[in-house]
Design a protein around this motif. Structure first.
Motif, short mmCIF file in Angstrom:
data_model
loop_
_atom_site.label_atom_id
_atom_site.label_comp_id
_atom_site.label_asym_id
_atom_site.label_seq_id
_atom_site.Cartn_x
_atom_site.Cartn_y
_atom_site.Cartn_z
N VAL A 279 0.84 -1.20 0.00
CA VAL A 279 0.00 0.00 0.00
C VAL A 279 0.88 1.26 0.00
CG1 VAL A 279 -1.81 1.24 1.24
CG2 VAL A 279 -1.78 -1.25 1.27
N ILE A 280 1.93 1.21 0.79
CA ILE A 280 2.81 2.39 0.86
C ILE A 280 3.47 2.62 -0.51
CG2 ILE A 280 4.88 3.38 1.97
CD1 ILE A 280 2.43 3.28 3.81
N LEU A 281 3.77 1.53 -1.19
CA LEU A 281 4.36 1.68 -2.54
C LEU A 281 3.39 2.41 -3.47
CD1 LEU A 281 6.19 -1.69 -3.28
CD2 LEU A 281 7.14 0.61 -3.53
N MET A 282 2.12 2.06 -3.34
CA MET A 282 1.12 2.73 -4.19
C MET A 282 1.04 4.22 -3.84
SD MET A 282 -2.94 2.05 -4.38
CE MET A 282 -3.74 3.62 -4.18
N PHE A 283 1.00 4.51 -2.53
CA PHE A 283 0.97 5.92 -2.11
C PHE A 283 2.22 6.63 -2.61
CE2 PHE A 283 -1.76 5.07 1.96
CZ PHE A 283 -2.86 4.86 1.17
N PHE A 284 3.34 5.93 -2.50
CA PHE A 284 4.62 6.52 -2.91
C PHE A 284 4.55 6.92 -4.39
CE2 PHE A 284 8.80 5.77 -4.93
CZ PHE A 284 9.53 6.77 -4.29
N TYR A 285 4.01 6.00 -5.20
CA TYR A 285 3.93 6.27 -6.63
C TYR A 285 3.10 7.54 -6.87
CZ TYR A 285 2.54 5.82 -11.47
OH TYR A 285 2.29 6.09 -12.79
N ASN A 286 1.93 7.59 -6.22
CA ASN A 286 1.03 8.74 -6.43
C ASN A 286 1.67 10.06 -5.98
OD1 ASN A 286 -0.97 7.18 -7.45
ND2 ASN A 286 -2.01 6.88 -5.48
N ILE A 287 2.26 10.00 -4.81
CA ILE A 287 2.77 11.25 -4.22
C ILE A 287 4.06 11.67 -4.93
CG2 ILE A 287 3.70 12.29 -2.11
CD1 ILE A 287 1.80 10.38 -0.55
N ALA A 288 4.96 10.71 -5.14
CA ALA A 288 6.28 11.06 -5.69
C ALA A 288 6.16 11.64 -7.09
CB ALA A 288 7.19 9.85 -5.69
#
Ligand code: HEM
Lengths: 253, 485
Positions: free
Chosen positions: B460-469
């Motif tokens: 999940v954090i990877l997905m958030f990371f993708y969106n935010i980064a």
């Protein structure tokens, strides 16, 4: 009465000879909380061998190392141990196993040692030999050295505390006082033993100074230093507030 | 409006934090897998991982809160870009040095570097301890300058009494202090106190290191000071996240902005005093610590946390109860984060009660509660802010089906990961064991459960990371005219 008197005399003498009150040896810290080697031991000429675990699983164990031909510390060590245990034994469970580290000793020799010490009838004292002394010594970091010129082992009086799970909870080298034995009894019964390094001359900011005459801890500089971060930050806050307002006032003028 | 430079540096903070977060989660999973006996690492590797994980996590979530507060502070005062940049450079440098210490130098004392561990031969290189102290000095300097600069900027606009919202304790306050300013001020004082404690600790460590035996430290003093620093900073970083919630939860939900009332002022002022003495609860097992301090430790633990939690929860309930609010990814994360904070806080209060601490001390209950208010609390506060910061518009924060699914997985994985710690703690499994002795039969099984749920959390954090980064990179590469619009 007479026996007590002789014991006390013997004790006083041995304290002088064997250096009571000597600082705790560093070796005492080694092998602590390690598992003791589960050596097979022999208790009497007629009985089969049992293992050390059979003994310590039943009751926490104090394991004393001696040899019967010893002309030095062994006898005073055992006599004193017996005397001190008699004085302090309270709420804690224990049994004493006296084990010979000399391969020349047999069970009969150990039995006559117990008779000499008037411990042959005691249910709390067990005298034994083992044929696995090297492995046992290794698990304890104990290293008696044979001196052929004196026909004696060069060794220290070693007492090892072992709890019912076979963990070495404490080691004492030399003849020691009741306080340390009390701690050993507590430790083999898995009780918590507090300890704190005494402040030395090079310890400038200790929190307490221990006063040996009263036995009390007197607060020291260290305790003040704990408050320092809070004090300094409040001071800083006031200073920043003061200078920031001055600046703000100048800007608005 | 927030300046372009501030926006860019904040984006840089966000990317750095997220990259380090991913790396630190991987280290956490490796530790759990080792405890589960799924992998087999040397104890030295486990403890270098543990030290790096702890230090990195505390560091990044502290600066995440600071960067967020600095960004929002711009609404009230002009903050110093130089101090922000200075802190960023020193943080990156400090983190690089710390990782060098742990991975090249094998420094492995745990993030609390309790005295005398840094001076003991634990398998680390001889240069690791001095370099570790240098790294801490660099980080401490950057953060101290940053905190003092923010505090000074607030105090240029507000008087001392206003900054602490003392006027709200009277019946008719003449002026109004936004809750964001109040909480930020309270937190900055605590942060500065913690950093000063760190300075004293570093000086004392260096003094012993260079004195070659003519000066030794007092273990009790060092433990007190280290926890003054460690406990305080770990708690203050949560408050930074809470300050952000007070500032933007209302506007994101289409509700009025939260206001300071007498009870908000009282609760946060009491948090200021009590948070500075709550760390004594880390020393319950130190019998030489005066009994009075132990009692203060227990009382302060209650008084620092309960009032501030109560008023925040009350404010959230008032904001959402009985009204239709606009749920976005940001306020969902804030809401979940507050729940994590409350549950973790309760776990902490249970542990900080002397009679319970006798049982729970140094068991897995400790990582259980602090991971609750961090991994499922503070992290979510900051992720919520990151989403909002990179979009700056509520309409772009609406929750898609995929995001909804991700949030559900986040909750499930968080609960699973934390339950493995809680059950272990309740079962008296000790913390900081690289592998468990045979007698602790449930240890490996729980660790396996924790590791698998943590892998889900990582996804999940990877997905958030993708969106935010990707949005952060857009901010960094955008020409001046389009940023900040
Ligand atoms: C899914 C994410 C995470 C995983 C898998 C993880 C895993 C772990 C593990 C296995 C430990 C060692 C536990 C023990 O004592 O036996 C640990 C310790 C720790 N964790 Fe995490 N963690 C995660 C997230 C976080 C977060 C978000 C923080 C934020 C502050 C954090 C801070 C710490 C700290 C400070 C320690 C103590 C290190 C020490 O004892 O020196 N962790 N973590």
């Amino acid at each position: 009465m007479l026996r007590h008197f002789i014991c006390t005399l013997f004790f006083s003498w041995s304290l002088i000879v064997f250096g009571y009150g000597a600082p705790a040896n560093l070796d005492e810290e080694q092998n602590i909380y390690a598992q003791i080697y589960n050596a097979p031991i022999k208790l009497s000429p007629t009985q089969a061998q049992v293992s050390l675990a059979d003994i310590y699983n039943r009751k926490p164990m104090l394991l004393a190392f001696v040899f019967t031909r010893c002309t030095g510390v062994c006898s005073p060590f055992l006599l004193q141990l017996n005397e001190t245990l008699r004085q302090i034994s309270g709420k804690y469970l224990y049994q004493v196993v006296v084990l010979s580290f000399d391969p020349r000793d047999d069970v009969e020799a150990m039995q006559s040692l117990s008779t000499r010490l008037h411990l042959e009838k005691s249910t709390q004292w067990i005298f034994a030999t083992t044929d696995s002394i090297t492995a046992l010594n290794l698990s304890l970091g104990f290293d008696p050295i044979w001196d052929s010129s004196t026909n004696q082992f060069d060794h220290e009086a070693l007492l090892v505390g072992v709890n019912t799970q076979g963990y070495i909870t404490k080691k004492l080298l030399g003849i020691r006082g009741d306080l340390e034995l009390r701690q050993m009894l507590a430790s083999i019964n898995n009780a918590y033993i507090p300890s704190y390094r005494l402040p030395a001359d090079n310890d400038l900011f200790s929190c307490f100074t221990y006063d040996p005459t009263t036995g009390k801890n007197i607060p020291n500089l260290g305790l003040l230093i704990i408050a320092l971060p809070a004090l300094v930050s409040f001071l800083l806050l006031v200073c920043i507030a003061f200078f920031s307002r001055n600046k703000a006032a100048k800007w608005t003028e | 409006m927030e300046s372009l430079k501030l926006k860019k540096i904040t984006a840089l903070w966000v990317i750095t934090i997220l990259v380090l977060f991913l790396a630190a989660i991987v280290l956490g999973i490796l530790m759990r897998l080792n405890q589960a006996e799924v992998i087999n690492q040397e104890p030295l590797t486990f403890y270098t991982n543990m030290t790096t994980h702890g230090l990195t996590m505390i560091g990044i979530w502290f600066v995440a809160g600071m960067a967020a507060v600095n960004y929002l502070l711009q609404r009230y005062v002009k903050t110093s870009y130089t101090a922000n940049l200075f802190a960023f450079i020193l943080t990156v440098l400090g983190v690089v040095l710390l990782w060098l210490c742990t991975y090249l130098g094998k420094f492995n004392t745990g993030w609390t570097f309790l005295y005398p561990l840094p001076f003991k031969d634990l398998g680390a290189a001889p240069w690791a301890t001095p370099l570790f102290l240098v790294a801490l000095t660099i980080l401490g300097l950057g953060w101290l300058v940053w905190s003092v600069s923010m505090m000074a900027k607030i105090l240029q606009r507000y008087t001392l009494a206003q900054a602490f919202a003392w006027q709200h304790l009277s019946k008719q306050p003449k002026s109004e202090t936004p809750p964001f300013i109040l909480i930020t001020m309270i937190t900055l004082v605590g942060v500065i106190a913690a950093l000063i404690a760190a300075v004293i600790v570093i000086v004392l460590f260096f003094a012993e290191y260079f004195s070659k035996g003519s000066f030794v430290n007092d273990a009790l003093l060092m433990k007190n000071l280290i926890y003054f620093f460690g406990h305080t900073i770990a708690n203050e970083m949560l408050y930074l996240g809470v300050a952000v919630i007070y500032e933007i939860f209302g506007e994101l939900s289409g509700r009025p902005k939260w206001k300071t009332t007498w009870y908000v002022s009282l609760a946060w002022n009491s948090a200021l005093i009590f948070i500075l003495t709550a760390f004594f609860h880390h020393l319950y097992m130190d019998f030489v610590q005066p009994e009075g301090l132990q009692i203060i430790g227990q009382l302060a633990s209650y008084l620092a946390s309960l009032p501030s939690v109560a008023v925040t929860v009350f404010s959230i309930i008032v904001a959402i109860y009985g009204v239709r609010i606009q749920w976005s990814i940001t306020n969902c994360l804030f809401f979940l984060g507050v729940i994590g904070w409350v549950i973790g806080g309760l776990g902490a209060v249970i542990d900080a009660t002397i009679s319970n601490n006798i049982v729970l001390h140094n068991t897995l209950w400790v990582p259980a509660h602090f991971h609750t208010y961090n991994a499922m609390g503070n992290v979510l506060f900051s992720l919520g802010f990151f989403y909002w910061f990179t979009t700056q518009h509520v309409s772009k924060l609406v929750i898609s089906k995929l995001t909804k699914f991700a949030l559900i997985v986040l909750i499930i994985s968080g609960i699973g990961f934390l339950m493995a710690f809680y059950i272990g703690g309740a079962d008296s499994i000790p913390r900081r064991y690289s592998t468990y002795p045979e007698a602790l039969t449930t240890g490996p099984a729980l660790a396996r459960m924790g590791a698998y749920f943590a892998c889900l959390y990582l996804l999940v954090i990877l997905m958030f990371f993708y969106n935010i980064a990707k949005r952060c990179f857009a901010i960094l590469s955008a020409p001046s005219s389009s940023v900040g619009a």
